[in-house]
Design an enzyme around this catalytic site. Structure first.
Site, PDB file in Angstrom:
ATOM      1  N   VAL A 127      38.277  18.756  17.606  1.00 57.32           N
ATOM      2  CA  VAL A 127      38.881  19.103  16.317  1.00 57.32           C
ATOM      3  C   VAL A 127      40.213  19.819  16.522  1.00 57.32           C
ATOM      4  O   VAL A 127      41.191  19.564  15.805  1.00 57.32           O
ATOM      5  CB  VAL A 127      37.911  19.960  15.480  1.00 57.32           C
ATOM      6  CG1 VAL A 127      38.573  20.430  14.196  1.00 57.32           C
ATOM      7  CG2 VAL A 127      36.653  19.165  15.159  1.00 57.32           C
ATOM      8  N   ALA A 130      42.732  17.249  17.423  1.00 60.40           N
ATOM      9  CA  ALA A 130      43.135  16.486  16.233  1.00 60.40           C
ATOM     10  C   ALA A 130      44.099  17.293  15.374  1.00 60.40           C
ATOM     11  O   ALA A 130      45.048  16.744  14.801  1.00 60.40           O
ATOM     12  CB  ALA A 130      41.906  16.098  15.427  1.00 60.40           C
ATOM     13  N   TYR A 131      43.859  18.595  15.278  1.00 59.26           N
ATOM     14  CA  TYR A 131      44.739  19.478  14.508  1.00 59.26           C
ATOM     15  C   TYR A 131      46.149  19.498  15.094  1.00 59.26           C
ATOM     16  O   TYR A 131      47.141  19.300  14.380  1.00 59.26           O
ATOM     17  CB  TYR A 131      44.138  20.882  14.501  1.00 59.26           C
ATOM     18  CG  TYR A 131      45.005  21.953  13.909  1.00 59.26           C
ATOM     19  CD1 TYR A 131      45.192  22.056  12.533  1.00 59.26           C
ATOM     20  CD2 TYR A 131      45.622  22.900  14.729  1.00 59.26           C
ATOM     21  CE1 TYR A 131      45.972  23.061  11.979  1.00 59.26           C
ATOM     22  CE2 TYR A 131      46.394  23.909  14.194  1.00 59.26           C
ATOM     23  CZ  TYR A 131      46.572  23.984  12.814  1.00 59.26           C
ATOM     24  OH  TYR A 131      47.354  24.980  12.285  1.00 59.26           O
ATOM     25  N   LEU A 132      46.251  19.701  16.408  1.00 57.75           N
ATOM     26  CA  LEU A 132      47.575  19.745  17.040  1.00 57.75           C
ATOM     27  C   LEU A 132      48.262  18.382  16.966  1.00 57.75           C
ATOM     28  O   LEU A 132      49.481  18.308  16.761  1.00 57.75           O
ATOM     29  CB  LEU A 132      47.453  20.198  18.489  1.00 57.75           C
ATOM     30  CG  LEU A 132      47.083  21.659  18.719  1.00 57.75           C
ATOM     31  CD1 LEU A 132      47.051  21.965  20.211  1.00 57.75           C
ATOM     32  CD2 LEU A 132      48.059  22.602  18.008  1.00 57.75           C
ATOM     33  N   LYS A 135      49.613  18.093  13.400  1.00 58.42           N
ATOM     34  CA  LYS A 135      50.783  18.949  13.198  1.00 58.42           C
ATOM     35  C   LYS A 135      52.010  18.373  13.899  1.00 58.42           C
ATOM     36  O   LYS A 135      53.124  18.400  13.359  1.00 58.42           O
ATOM     37  CB  LYS A 135      50.498  20.366  13.718  1.00 58.42           C
ATOM     38  CG  LYS A 135      49.542  21.167  12.864  1.00 58.42           C
ATOM     39  CD  LYS A 135      50.104  21.442  11.481  1.00 58.42           C
ATOM     40  CE  LYS A 135      49.257  22.424  10.692  1.00 58.42           C
ATOM     41  NZ  LYS A 135      49.728  22.563   9.285  1.00 58.42           N
TER      42      LYS A 135
END
Length: 217
Positions: A127, A130-132, A135
Site C-alpha cells: 500500500v 502504491a501511495y508513492l 504521488k
C-alpha cells in the site's frame, strides 16, 4: 483570494481553510459527504459537495470558476487499499489540474509526499508503494501542464501544534516530521509566492519562520 481546496475535510485542509478565512480570503472546501459540511463551515470556509472519484472534469471546472487558486490536499487515507491510492492520490489530482486549466485557474499547489519522485524501495509495503507511485504519477502529470504550479512534499505528518518554524528546500532533504498546521501555513505563504512557481519543495520542521522560509525559495 478565492481558493478551492480538494480534500476539504482533511486535516491539513481544515487548518488551511481556517488560516485563509482568518485573513479574509474565501476558502472553498470540496468534500464527498454532506455530514462533513458543518466542520467546513466552522472554519469559515464554504463547503461544496464534489466527489473527485466520480465527478467529471466539467463539473470540477464549474466549481473552480472564478477562483484565484486551487490546492490539492486530498488523500485516500491511512486505512485505504492500493486501488484507492490510484483513484484519489493520482487520478483525483490529475482531474483537479485538468479542471484548473479548463477554468483558467493558473495557481495550483499540490500536496505530495517525501519519498515521491523515485521508485519505492524494494520490499516496501504494497500500500505504501502504491501511495508513492500514485504521488509520483500525479507530480509528473502536473509538471506537463500550463499552470503556475508548486509541488509541496511534507515529511512525516503530525497533529502537534504548529511551531511556525520549518525547513523548506529543494529535494533531496533530510527525513523529518512536520505538524500539519505548519504545512497549512506554508501553503498560505506559497499561494502568494511567484518564486515558487514550477518548483518541487520538501518540508520538515526546522528553525526558520514560515514567511522567511518561503521568501528564501
Amino acid at each position: 483570494m478565492r481558493v478551492v481546496i480538494a480534500g476539504g475535510h482533511g486535516k491539513i485542509a481544515l487548518h488551511l481553510e481556517r488560516l485563509l478565512a482568518g485573513r479574509g480570503d474565501e476558502p472553498v472546501g470540496l468534500i464527498r459527504r454532506p455530514d462533513q459540511e458543518p466542520d467546513i463551515r466552522a472554519t469559515g470556509a464554504e463547503a461544496v459537495l464534489c466527489d473527485l472519484e466520480k465527478a467529471g472534469v466539467d463539473e470540477v471546472a464549474a466549481h473552480l470558476a472564478g477562483a484565484d487558486a486551487a490546492v490539492f490536499a486530498a488523500g485516500a487515507g491511512p486505512n485505504s487499499g492500493a486501488p484507492r491510492k490510484d483513484t484519489v492520490d493520482r487520478a483525483a489530482a490529475v482531474l483537479l489540474a485538468e479542471a484548473a486549466e479548463r477554468a483558467g485557474v493558473r495557481r495550483f499547489v499540490q500536496i505530495s509526499s517525501m519519498g515521491a519522485g523515485k521508485p519505492p524501495e524494494p520490499g516496501s509495503d504494497e500500500v505504501w508503494a502504491a501511495y508513492l507511485t500514485a504521488k509520483t504519477a500525479a507530480e509528473d502529470d502536473l509538471r506537463t501542464r500550463d499552470l503556475d504550479w508548486t509541488i509541496l512534499r511534507p515529511g512525516a505528518l503530525t497533529d502537534d501544534p504548529g511551531t511556525g518554524l520549518v525547513a523548506l528546500s529543494d529535494p533531496p532533504s533530510p527525513r523529518g516530521r512536520v505538524p500539519r498546521e505548519d504545512v497549512a501555513a506554508v501553503i498560505v505563504a506559497l499561494l502568494a509566492a511567484p518564486g515558487s512557481h514550477g518548483r518541487t519543495l520538501e518540508l520538515i520542521g526546522g528553525d526558520t519562520p514560515v514567511p522567511e522560509a518561503v521568501r528564501g525559495r
